[in-house]
Scaffold this motif. Structure first.
Motif, PDB file in Angstrom:
ATOM      1  N   PHE A   1       0.810  -6.874   1.546  1.00 13.33           N
ATOM      2  CA  PHE A   1       2.006  -6.976   2.418  1.00 13.33           C
ATOM      3  C   PHE A   1       3.065  -7.489   1.482  1.00 13.33           C
ATOM      4  CE2 PHE A   1       4.598  -8.677   5.898  1.00 13.33           C
ATOM      5  CZ  PHE A   1       4.603  -7.585   6.490  1.00 13.33           C
ATOM      6  N   CYS A   2       3.603  -6.426   0.389  1.00  5.58           N
ATOM      7  CA  CYS A   2       4.404  -6.878  -0.379  1.00  5.58           C
ATOM      8  C   CYS A   2       5.599  -5.958  -0.172  1.00  5.58           C
ATOM      9  CB  CYS A   2       3.839  -7.125  -1.832  1.00  5.58           C
ATOM     10  SG  CYS A   2       2.291  -8.045  -2.143  1.00  5.58           S
TER      11      CYS A   2
ATOM     12  N   ASP B   1      13.076   0.670   5.747  1.00  7.85           N
ATOM     13  CA  ASP B   1      11.679   0.271   5.678  1.00  7.85           C
ATOM     14  C   ASP B   1      11.350  -0.791   6.656  1.00  7.85           C
ATOM     15  OD1 ASP B   1      11.185   2.065   3.500  1.00  7.85           O
ATOM     16  OD2 ASP B   1      10.994   0.553   2.222  1.00  7.85           O
ATOM     17  N   ALA B   2      10.490  -0.855   7.525  1.00  5.34           N
ATOM     18  CA  ALA B   2      10.243  -1.782   8.537  1.00  5.34           C
ATOM     19  C   ALA B   2       8.921  -2.560   7.986  1.00  5.34           C
ATOM     20  CB  ALA B   2       9.676  -1.199   9.708  1.00  5.34           C
TER      21      ALA B   2
ATOM     22  N   ARG C   1       9.451   4.279   6.485  1.00  2.80           N
ATOM     23  CA  ARG C   1       8.238   3.623   6.118  1.00  2.80           C
ATOM     24  C   ARG C   1       7.786   2.356   6.969  1.00  2.80           C
ATOM     25  NH1 ARG C   1       7.628   3.230  -0.075  1.00  2.80           N
ATOM     26  NH2 ARG C   1       9.887   2.097   0.290  1.00  2.80           N
ATOM     27  N   VAL C   2       6.745   2.238   7.384  1.00  8.35           N
ATOM     28  CA  VAL C   2       6.462   0.981   8.222  1.00  8.35           C
ATOM     29  C   VAL C   2       5.316   0.532   7.437  1.00  8.35           C
ATOM     30  CG1 VAL C   2       5.606   0.187  10.536  1.00  8.35           C
ATOM     31  CG2 VAL C   2       7.123   2.225  10.553  1.00  8.35           C
ATOM     32  N   PHE C   3       5.033  -0.914   7.408  1.00 10.06           N
ATOM     33  CA  PHE C   3       4.295  -1.938   6.602  1.00 10.06           C
ATOM     34  C   PHE C   3       3.833  -2.919   7.727  1.00 10.06           C
ATOM     35  CE2 PHE C   3       7.215  -0.128   3.236  1.00 10.06           C
ATOM     36  CZ  PHE C   3       6.196   0.577   2.757  1.00 10.06           C
ATOM     37  N   ILE C   4       2.605  -3.300   7.858  1.00 10.79           N
ATOM     38  CA  ILE C   4       2.056  -4.219   8.921  1.00 10.79           C
ATOM     39  C   ILE C   4       1.156  -5.106   8.265  1.00 10.79           C
ATOM     40  CG2 ILE C   4       0.936  -4.290  11.016  1.00 10.79           C
ATOM     41  CD1 ILE C   4       2.080  -1.834  12.038  1.00 10.79           C
ATOM     42  N   GLU C   5       1.358  -6.440   8.489  1.00 11.51           N
ATOM     43  CA  GLU C   5       0.329  -7.472   8.123  1.00 11.51           C
ATOM     44  C   GLU C   5      -0.508  -7.836   9.412  1.00 11.51           C
ATOM     45  OE1 GLU C   5      -0.952  -8.432   5.682  1.00 11.51           O
ATOM     46  OE2 GLU C   5      -0.508 -10.417   4.927  1.00 11.51           O
ATOM     47  N   ARG C   6      -1.888  -7.525   8.995  1.00 10.01           N
ATOM     48  CA  ARG C   6      -2.820  -7.944  10.082  1.00 10.01           C
ATOM     49  C   ARG C   6      -3.891  -8.895   9.688  1.00 10.01           C
ATOM     50  NH1 ARG C   6      -1.938  -2.336  12.175  1.00 10.01           N
ATOM     51  NH2 ARG C   6      -1.485  -2.439  14.350  1.00 10.01           N
TER      52      ARG C   6
END
Length: 332
Positions: free
Chosen positions: A104-105, A200-201, A222-227
């Motif tokens: 998640f960088c 970018d989200a 673009r969507v980046f998610i930290e789970r």
């Protein structure tokens, strides 16, 4: 290559009470500083009631702006590790943790592409780290939508105001307080995005919060998610029955069991009588990582290991399904 998951020790040099239920632990790693990227996390190991427990906590510091390594932990009702850290750790104590890790960088983007950060509660921790890095190393505008229960639970309120003053015109912070405005809804997300539909989200927070934001984003950015757990499980990888085996090596113990179709390496290890390390079981935290020394496996999800680690034989055992033939896995 030595295992990247080996635990190191760090001294807690300072504790900052961010809110009544959130604390930042400022860490001084033994044997030199950690190399890390904004948005990454460490896996912490603590001993509670005679058992070693593992939990992943994100860095709230950024290497470009902070000389010290910092992680922020919110007390979770019933959370054994978060409550232990809050109730027992004082300045001068030592903690065990891995090198910072995770994917998640900050991703490369065109100059001027806005970065939109969406955080729910303690999800602000990696979002703050990413914001610091973006502001310090790029010319991109940063806009954050931070959802919190109420004003007293808003983590990093002062830090974000100071950051906005340091970067006037580039950082905008919107606080959504459930106690004043009700729960965040899709309309509020779309209103916040406005014309920045190609931004970018980056999203981090409780699972329902992340699902709401992801479904409401108008795109095409673009969507980046930290789970760290709770993500929907992907369909199993199709596997034919074969006569191979799975051999697990954990410490001084070694055991071999017949392969079961679509069974992960972690499930095989449990069936062999082991209790290997794990946490999220969703492919996000790397707590369960081990090294394959014979055979190969296909990971259903990998949101934690780098390409170099995968090339070196490391696998997330909670997601790794053995390929044809026999497989040997070493937990280091």
């Amino acid at each position: 290559m030595a295992s990247p998951a080996l635990f190191r020790r760090a001294t807690v040099v300072k504790i900052v009470q961010e809110t009544p239920d959130a604390r930042t632990f400022v860490l001084d790693p033994h044997d030199g500083p950690f190399a890390y990227q904004a948005g990454q996390f460490c896996v912490f190991r603590v001993r509670v009631d005679g058992k070693d427990l593992l939990r992943s906590y994100s860095m709230s510091s950024a290497p470009e702006t902070d000389a010290e390594l910092m992680t922020t932990v919110k007390r979770v009702p019933g959370g054994k590790v978060s409550n232990w850290l809050h109730d027992h750790v004082v300045e001068g104590d030592e903690l065990e943790l891995t090198q910072p890790r995770g994917l998640f960088c900050l991703r490369p983007a065109e100059t001027g592409t806005p970065l939109l950060g969406f955080s729910g509660g303690s999800g602000i921790t990696p979002i703050l780290s990413l914001a610091k890095s973006t502001l310090a190393t790029t010319a991109r505008p940063v806009r954050l939508l931070c959802a919190d229960r109420d004003r007293t639970s808003a983590i990093f309120d002062s830090a974000l105001m100071e950051l906005a003053a340091q970067y006037p015109g580039r950082l905008t912070v919107v606080r959504h307080l459930d106690a004043e405005r009700g729960l965040l809804n899709p309309d509020a997300v779309r209103e916040f995005v406005g014309s920045d539909i190609e931004a970018d989200a980056y999203v981090c927070g409780p699972e329902l919060f992340m699902e709401l934001v992801e479904s409401a984003l108008p795109g095409p950015g673009r969507v980046f998610i930290e789970r760290f757990g709770g993500a929907p499980k992907p369909p199993p990888v199709a596997r034919q029955v074969d006569e191979g085996t799975v051999t697990i090596v954990l410490g001084a113990r070694r055991a071999t069991v017949p392969k079961h179709p679509n069974e992960t390496l972690l499930q095989s290890a449990r069936r062999a009588g082991f209790t290997p390390p794990f946490s999220c079981e969703a492919g996000n935290c790397a707590t369960c990582m081990a090294r394959i020394t014979e055979g190969s496996a296909t990971m259903r999800v990998n949101d934690a290991l780098t390409e170099d680690e995968v090339t070196d034989g490391y696998v997330l055992t909670c997601q790794g399904v053995p390929d044809e033939g026999s497989v040997t896995v070493h937990y280091e």
